[in-house]
Structure formats: structure tokens, C-alpha cells
Design a protein around this motif. Structure first.
Motif, PDB file in Angstrom:
ATOM      1  N   SER A   1       0.826  -1.212   0.000  1.00  0.00           N
ATOM      2  CA  SER A   1       0.000   0.000   0.000  1.00  0.00           C
ATOM      3  C   SER A   1       0.862   1.264   0.000  1.00  0.00           C
ATOM      4  N   GLY A   2       2.177   1.106   0.171  1.00  0.00           N
ATOM      5  CA  GLY A   2       3.083   2.245   0.190  1.00  0.00           C
ATOM      6  C   GLY A   2       3.423   2.739  -1.200  1.00  0.00           C
ATOM      7  N   PRO A   3       4.273   3.753  -1.306  1.00  0.00           N
ATOM      8  CA  PRO A   3       4.675   4.303  -2.610  1.00  0.00           C
ATOM      9  C   PRO A   3       5.327   3.242  -3.492  1.00  0.00           C
ATOM     10  N   LEU A   4       5.007   3.272  -4.779  1.00  0.00           N
ATOM     11  CA  LEU A   4       5.565   2.327  -5.754  1.00  0.00           C
ATOM     12  C   LEU A   4       5.326   0.875  -5.333  1.00  0.00           C
ATOM     13  N   ARG A   5       4.169   0.637  -4.720  1.00  0.00           N
ATOM     14  CA  ARG A   5       3.794  -0.698  -4.231  1.00  0.00           C
ATOM     15  C   ARG A   5       4.829  -1.247  -3.241  1.00  0.00           C
ATOM     16  N   GLY A   6       5.482  -0.337  -2.534  1.00  0.00           N
ATOM     17  CA  GLY A   6       6.443  -0.751  -1.513  1.00  0.00           C
ATOM     18  C   GLY A   6       7.738  -1.307  -2.065  1.00  0.00           C
ATOM     19  N   MET A   7       8.025  -1.060  -3.339  1.00  0.00           N
ATOM     20  CA  MET A   7       9.197  -1.639  -3.986  1.00  0.00           C
ATOM     21  C   MET A   7      10.508  -1.332  -3.273  1.00  0.00           C
ATOM     22  N   LEU A   8      10.649  -0.126  -2.775  1.00  0.00           N
ATOM     23  CA  LEU A   8      11.943   0.322  -2.279  1.00  0.00           C
ATOM     24  C   LEU A   8      12.208  -0.029  -0.824  1.00  0.00           C
ATOM     25  N   TYR A   9      11.191  -0.506  -0.120  1.00  0.00           N
ATOM     26  CA  TYR A   9      11.385  -0.822   1.293  1.00  0.00           C
ATOM     27  C   TYR A   9      12.418  -1.939   1.463  1.00  0.00           C
ATOM     28  N   SER A  10      13.198  -1.831   2.525  1.00  0.00           N
ATOM     29  CA  SER A  10      14.113  -2.916   2.883  1.00  0.00           C
ATOM     30  C   SER A  10      13.369  -3.937   3.740  1.00  0.00           C
ATOM     31  N   HIS A  11      14.073  -5.019   4.076  1.00  0.00           N
ATOM     32  CA  HIS A  11      13.453  -6.081   4.855  1.00  0.00           C
ATOM     33  C   HIS A  11      14.552  -6.789   5.650  1.00  0.00           C
ATOM     34  N   ILE A  12      14.662  -6.462   6.927  1.00  0.00           N
ATOM     35  CA  ILE A  12      15.711  -7.003   7.804  1.00  0.00           C
ATOM     36  C   ILE A  12      17.083  -6.854   7.139  1.00  0.00           C
ATOM     37  N   GLY A  13      17.321  -5.695   6.566  1.00  0.00           N
ATOM     38  CA  GLY A  13      18.610  -5.421   5.937  1.00  0.00           C
ATOM     39  C   GLY A  13      18.715  -5.872   4.498  1.00  0.00           C
ATOM     40  N   ASN A  14      17.738  -6.647   4.018  1.00  0.00           N
ATOM     41  CA  ASN A  14      17.741  -7.097   2.623  1.00  0.00           C
ATOM     42  C   ASN A  14      17.034  -6.068   1.752  1.00  0.00           C
ATOM     43  N   TRP A  15      17.466  -5.972   0.519  1.00  0.00           N
ATOM     44  CA  TRP A  15      16.858  -5.032  -0.429  1.00  0.00           C
ATOM     45  C   TRP A  15      16.596  -5.775  -1.733  1.00  0.00           C
ATOM     46  N   PHE A  16      15.348  -5.759  -2.201  1.00  0.00           N
ATOM     47  CA  PHE A  16      14.996  -6.531  -3.398  1.00  0.00           C
ATOM     48  C   PHE A  16      13.837  -5.848  -4.151  1.00  0.00           C
TER      49      PHE A  16
END
Length: 476
Positions: free
Chosen positions: A46-61
Motif C-alpha cells: 500500500s506504500g509508494p511504488l507498491r512498496g518496492m523500495l522498502y528494505s526487509h531485515i537489511g535485505n533489499w529486493f
């Protein structure tokens, strides 16, 4: 039967077995719903760009998140489709790796031989491993499979069409955007595959020296230059991902991750090396250990045992290292495989050192089988090269034959245990709670706090019902 018909028949059989493999995983996951971190990743769309840029426990994908967001838009919470996609990607990885190993065999031996059965056995064992089944049944791990597939498919394309090595940088960049954390190790693994079927370059030839007068293009035509460039570029990409992960923290603050406990690590170096040693031994013998390959609890038990008996682990590692060096030696192998073997060993070390450092004093995840998509693939290719290359001496043939026999036994064992492994591959509480979770979902109302379940993290219970209602409305 001519070779074309034999090849077509082989790929037809592969497709048929792939359908059965996918169907088995989909059937096991028929009652599954999103779980654990996956719920946060899905809710963050639901975030900007469908949440694409968010990290996840230090991972980025970011590209991995984008593909997963597209999946959720198409499949909703029909979870079997996510599992089916992951299985297809995993099978595609096996197909591309086998094709490159087949090309290597044909280029070095001039014809198909019985040795092609070795990569088939190893890749079958890889596909049915506990870790790959675990990830196949976890929808958002599509990011990891896509990253690995990008590398193995990219190296096949570069080799097949004889493209410039420069294109490998693009392959690495795309793989990083799908899943960044393993980019150095998977980049080295891909380079090993790429070098298998390329004409070797003599770094000492007159046209390439002196090094001070060589252009960058000339450097990248040499194997040493390609190795150095891969390390530099993959390290740079990892740094970019690290900065991006810090710059775009996830909405769920419980997924920010924790900093590496450097002080704690420096205070207990012996414990660190024991964990590292146990993990490396546990992983590198997986193609010979059916119980470790098929069941994560046994893999963890073996790893803990090795950590508690570090001298035995060290002795076993010395034996394994001696076998690798022996079989890769020019005095034994009729094919010079030292460089790709060295790259694969380095990839293994980079991956495992990173995991052990990151988890030290916290996650302690050195032997968890969820790393199979890339780490076990590196080890699979390593043992494939060592056992596919013809050997000169009688002693070498005996050692190689013993390794091949262990691989065959492990593959048969893994196939025999596949029904049990596929049923028990996912998180135990996720399996046992599946029906109760579905019953609780059917009682959801807007903003309702979801009941406590072990397979669903406490901080995200508030997202569960709204997420289920979103997909329920999407279906209707």
C-alpha cells in the motif's frame, strides 16, 4: 536413437517430472496462507511504488517486490499459484545449470557420456532439498529464485551467443535488484559457469602485456581481469543495496533488522570460528548426506554437533578440502578446472562468512536450509565439476568413484524421502496451524486484531484481517 531425439526425450521427461514436482508442492500448500514476514511485505504494498523500495531485515529486493506485487494483483490469496511459480523458477534454474554443464562436457569430451548422469543426480538432489522445498512453498521468496535464475540464465545467454563480458555486469545488476544480499557469492558462482564454456585466455601473452599499457577492455578479456571485475562490481552493487536498505526502512519497524554485534563477536572469536567451521562442513557435505539434504531438523542437529565437536569438524573439512584439491589437480584431472573450482570455493566462503557474522549472537542461522537456492547451488556445481572431469590415475579414479557413489546414494535417498520432505518442508507451526488460521480468517472484520498464532508475528496481527478482506473483495 540419434542425439537430437535423445535430447528431446530428456527434456520431455524433465517437463513431465517438473509437472509432478510442482503439483506435489501445490497440493501440500493447498491450505496455506501468507505467514510471518510475508504478511508485512504484502501489507507494505500500500506504500509508494507498491512498496518496492522498502528494505526487509537489511535485505533489499525492489524488483523482487515488484514481481511479488504483480503476483498478488493476479493471484490474490490463492496461495497455490505462488508456490507453482516458485517451482517453475526453481526447475528453470536446474535446467539452465544442467545445460551449461552439458555444454562443458561436450566441449571437453566431444560427446555425451555417462558422466552427464552426475549433474542430473546432483540437480535432482538440489531440487528436492529441504531448503528449496521450504522456499518454494513461501510465496515472496520468488525474489530469491529470480535472482539466481537471472545469473544462471544470463551466463547461458552470454555463452550461447558469445556476448562480451561487459554484459555480465548487467546480469549482476538485474540479479541484485531481484535480491541483493547474496550478489557477491552468486556473482562468483555465475562467473565460474561463464568461464566453463569460454576459450581460456593466456594472461601472459604478448598482446596483453605489459599490464601498465593495457586498456580496460584488454583487462576484461583476461580471466584475471574478469575475476577482479566481478569482485569489484558485485561488491559495489552490495554496497549500493546496503545504502538503499538503510535509506528505505520498512513500515513495520520490527523488520528493520539489528546491527551486527561486532563487540560480542570480537569477545568470542573461538565461538565464531566454531560456528563457521560447523556450517561450512555441514553445507559442503550436503550432496553426500541424504538426511541433511532432506530434513532441516537433522541438518541443524548435524551443524550443532559439528559446532560442539570442532576438532572432528576440522578433520572432516581437511579431508574434504584435500579431495577437492586432489581432484582439481592437473596431475589428476584431464581438464583444467582449477579456476572455476577456486571461484566456487570462494563463493561458498563469502556466503557463509557473511551469514555467520550477520547472525552471530542473534539469529545464529548458519545452518538453516533456507539458503539452499544459492548456497547449495554453488556446492552442487562444485561437486559436478569435480566428478564430471575425467581422471588420469587409478587412485584419482578410485577417489572420484567413491564421491560419485555417495552422490548417487544421497540422490536415491532424497528421492525416497521426497514425499515426507515436501509435506514437512515449511515451518512446522505453519503446517499444523493452517486450518485454524483459515478458520480465523473467515471471522475477520475491518481492523480486527487477529488471534495469536505461532506462525504469525505479534506485531503484524493488526494487518492480517485487513489484508484478508482486501483479497476477499478482490475475488468478489
Amino acid at each position: 536413437m540419434n542425439s537430437k531425439r535423445l535430447k528431446a526425450g530428456g527434456w520431455t521427461l524433465f517437463a513431465a517430472l517438473g509437472v509432478a514436482y510442482t503439483a506435489a508442492n501445490v497440493y501440500v500448500a493447498r491450505n496455506f496462507w501468507f505467514w510471518w514476514d510475508e504478511i508485512s511485505v504484502t501489507a507494505s504494498q500500500s506504500g509508494p511504488l507498491r512498496g518496492m523500495l522498502y528494505s526487509h531485515i537489511g535485505n533489499w529486493f525492489p524488483l523482487g517486490r515488484l514481481v511479488y506485487a504483480i503476483e498478488t494483483g493476479i493471484f490474490g490469496d490463492s496461495y497455490g499459484w505462488y508456490v507453482a511459480v516458485n517451482c517453475v523458477l526453481l526447475l528453470a534454474i536446474c535446467g539452465f545449470v544442467f545445460e551449461q554443464l552439458r555444454m562443458f562436457s561436450m566441449a571437453t569430451q566431444g560427446r555425451a557420456t555417462w558422466r552427464l548422469l552426475i549433474p542430473i543426480a546432483l540437480l535432482v538432489s538440489y531440487a528436492v532439498s529441504a531448503g528449496n522445498l521450504y522456499n518454494a512453498q513461501w510465496g515472496y521468496q520468488v525474489a530469491w529464485f529470480l535472482s539466481v535464475l537471472t545469473v544462471v540464465a544470463g551466463t547461458w545467454i552470454l555463452t550461447r551467443f558469445n556476448l562480451s563480458f561487459w554484459w555480465y555486469f548487467a546480469v549482476l545488476a538485474i540479479a541484485m535488484l531481484f535480491f541483493a544480499s547474496h550478489i557477491v557469492s552468486i556473482g562468483l558462482t555465475g562467473l565460474a559457469l561463464l568461464l566453463l564454456n569460454r576459450k581460456p585466455v593466456d594472461d601472459s601473452t604478448e598482446e596483453n602485456s605489459p599490464s601498465t599499457s593495457r586498456s580496460l577492455v584488454d583487462h576484461l578479456r583476461s580471466t584475471r581481469g574478469q575475476v577482479a571485475a566481478t569482485l569489484v562490481v558485485s561488491g559495489f552493487l552490495l554496497g549500493v543495496a546496503y545504502i538503499a536498505a538503510k535509506a528505505f526502512p520498512p513500515p513495520d519497524t520490527s523488520l528493520n533488522g539489528t546491527d551486527i554485534k561486532w563487540d560480542y563477536l570480537l569477545q568470542q572469536p573461538t565461538r565464531f570460528f566454531r560456528l563457521l567451521l560447523a556450517a561450512i562442513v555441514n553445507w559442503v557435505i550436503t550432496p553426500f548426506s541424504g538426511t541433511t539434504n532432506s530434513f532441516e531438523p537433522r541438518a541443524i542437529a548435524h551443524g550443532n554437533w559439528f559446532a560442539a565437536h570442532s576438532w572432528i569438524a576440522l578433520a572432516l573439512l581437511i579431508v574434504v578440502a584435500a579431495i577437492i584439491i586432489f581432484l582439481a589437480s592437473p596431475k589428476q584431472s584431464t581438464i583444467d578446472i582449477r579456476l572455476p573450482v577456486g571461484l566456487l570455493v570462494l563463493a561458498l566462503l563469502v556466503f557463509q562468512v557473511t551469514v555467520t557474522i550477520r547472525g552471530f549472537g542473534g539469529l545464529e542461522s548458519s545452518v538453516l536450509r533456507r539458503y539452499d537456492p544459492s548456497l547449495l547451488l554453488t556446492i552442487t556445481i562444485l561437486w559436478a565439476l569435480l566428478t564430471m572431469s575425467p581422471i588420469r590415475t587409478l587412485l584419482g579414479k578410485f577417489v572420484q568413484g567413491a564421491v560419485i557413489a555417495l552422490i548417487a546414494i544421497t540422490t536415491i535417498w532424497s528421492l525416497w524421502n521426497f514425499p515426507s520432505a515436501v509435506r514437512n518442508a515449511s515451518f512446522h507451526q505453519r503446517i499444523t496451524e493452517a486450518d485454524a488460521v483459515n478458520a480465523a480468517l473467515s471471522q475477520c472484520t475491518p481492523n480486527k486484531e487477529f488471534p495469536p498464532f505461532i506462525s504469525i508475528q505479534a506485531p503484524i496481527r493488526g494487518d492480517v484481517c485487513n489484508l484478508w478482506l482486501r483479497f476477499h473483495h478482490q475475488r468478489n
